[in-house]
Design a protein around this motif. Sequence first.
Motif, mmCIF file in Angstrom:
data_model
loop_
_atom_site.group_PDB
_atom_site.id
_atom_site.type_symbol
_atom_site.label_atom_id
_atom_site.label_comp_id
_atom_site.label_asym_id
_atom_site.label_seq_id
_atom_site.Cartn_x
_atom_site.Cartn_y
_atom_site.Cartn_z
ATOM 1 N N LEU A 157 40.519 45.574 39.242
ATOM 2 C CA LEU A 157 39.955 44.575 40.137
ATOM 3 C C LEU A 157 38.471 44.403 39.842
ATOM 4 O O LEU A 157 37.726 45.380 39.753
ATOM 5 N N GLY A 158 38.028 43.168 39.667
ATOM 6 C CA GLY A 158 36.633 42.888 39.367
ATOM 7 C C GLY A 158 36.287 42.893 37.896
ATOM 8 O O GLY A 158 35.117 42.680 37.535
ATOM 9 N N SER A 159 37.271 43.131 37.013
ATOM 10 C CA SER A 159 37.000 43.088 35.576
ATOM 11 C C SER A 159 36.530 41.699 35.172
ATOM 12 O O SER A 159 37.012 40.686 35.682
ATOM 13 N N PRO A 196 45.454 45.684 40.286
ATOM 14 C CA PRO A 196 45.710 46.599 41.400
ATOM 15 C C PRO A 196 44.600 46.528 42.437
ATOM 16 O O PRO A 196 43.460 46.139 42.133
ATOM 17 N N SER A 197 44.907 46.927 43.654
ATOM 18 C CA SER A 197 43.940 46.849 44.748
ATOM 19 C C SER A 197 42.880 47.928 44.644
ATOM 20 O O SER A 197 41.816 47.825 45.254
ATOM 21 N N ASN A 198 43.135 49.013 43.896
ATOM 22 C CA ASN A 198 42.132 50.071 43.703
ATOM 23 C C ASN A 198 42.348 50.755 42.364
ATOM 24 O O ASN A 198 43.274 50.463 41.657
ATOM 25 N N ASP A 224 37.329 36.651 39.156
ATOM 26 C CA ASP A 224 37.572 36.170 40.521
ATOM 27 C C ASP A 224 39.009 36.359 40.988
ATOM 28 O O ASP A 224 39.357 35.915 42.081
ATOM 29 N N LEU A 225 39.846 37.004 40.167
ATOM 30 C CA LEU A 225 41.237 37.191 40.578
ATOM 31 C C LEU A 225 41.328 38.246 41.681
ATOM 32 O O LEU A 225 40.740 39.320 41.583
ATOM 33 N N ASP A 226 42.086 37.938 42.720
ATOM 34 C CA ASP A 226 42.362 38.909 43.766
ATOM 35 C C ASP A 226 43.408 39.910 43.286
ATOM 36 O O ASP A 226 44.106 39.673 42.287
ATOM 37 N N ALA A 227 43.537 41.009 44.004
ATOM 38 C CA ALA A 227 44.599 41.964 43.701
ATOM 39 C C ALA A 227 45.951 41.270 43.830
ATOM 40 O O ALA A 227 46.181 40.476 44.739
ATOM 41 N N GLY A 228 46.847 41.558 42.906
ATOM 42 C CA GLY A 228 48.169 40.943 42.948
ATOM 43 C C GLY A 228 48.792 40.892 41.575
ATOM 44 O O GLY A 228 48.262 41.427 40.595
ATOM 45 N N ASP A 229 49.947 40.242 41.480
ATOM 46 C CA ASP A 229 50.690 40.103 40.233
ATOM 47 C C ASP A 229 50.536 38.679 39.706
ATOM 48 O O ASP A 229 50.562 37.705 40.471
ATOM 49 N N TYR A 230 50.423 38.569 38.382
ATOM 50 C CA TYR A 230 50.168 37.282 37.748
ATOM 51 C C TYR A 230 51.024 37.128 36.498
ATOM 52 O O TYR A 230 51.523 38.108 35.940
#
Length: 286
Positions: free
Chosen positions: A170-172, A284-286, A254-260
Amino acid sequence: EDAVVETHIAFEPTQYLLELASPEQKEKLIYARPDSLAIVDWQVSDMEGNPIDRAHRVIGPEVRRSVVLGQLGRSVARMARDPFLVSIGARLPAGRYNVGVEILEPITGAVSSERFTLVVSSPEPGDLLEISGLQLAAAFTPWSSQMRVPPEFVKYATAVVPAPDHRVPLGSDALGVYFEVRNLARDERGMNSFDVRYAIYRSSREIRDLAFQDEPDLDGLELVGPASLSFLEESTGASAEGLVIKGTELDVGDLDAGDYVLVVTILDRLADYSGSRATAFRVPSN
């Protein structure tokens, strides 16, 4: 014609062993270096079990993700996994194969193994456009001889650091993708002309079903921006094998945690023919 088939492996031996080791072994592991060596055995066989190819690697700290990225002037994202990375490949004709991967941690003798079936498709009839599978990467950047990157992570003067777990912290800032294209039409100068479209969709059953069809129909589905982008009217030559090597780094900050799902589409402007490939990844969320 044979295809180049690669297996990309990511593993974290110390974390895995701490879950399995006895109290005495745990104490030994805790005081061992965190880059303890592992041994990887890779084998491909036909469906009758006859061996075709095999590789045996002793793994050291030079292939830990943080070490490889450090050679490129990059670092692992905070709280991200820092596995060892291995890429092993072989040339195989069309057919079905069994691939086995076994990882041994020599301190305790613990073994982890995976097996899967691999299908190598026959070449498209009539020299139609062919696109390889998509390799996700923690880095996709020009390579120079000053970079002390293991050769297995260098392709056609490009450093491609694999992300076999398909996880993007997350945040990459970026997600790399590498692929190869064959049978692009050429003009009288031997040059091709094509468009490349990278499209990221938030995953759902509908999108997964559409994306992984041979000819995915994604019209009307909402793109995730600004990660999705297009490169229009690219023109290149081809390698000695007739391949065009492509890839980029996508802005995924800017992608939120989740599957893509990432879908790459090539439009051959000279032949007026297109093809697509898709792969899934998780933030992942963390």
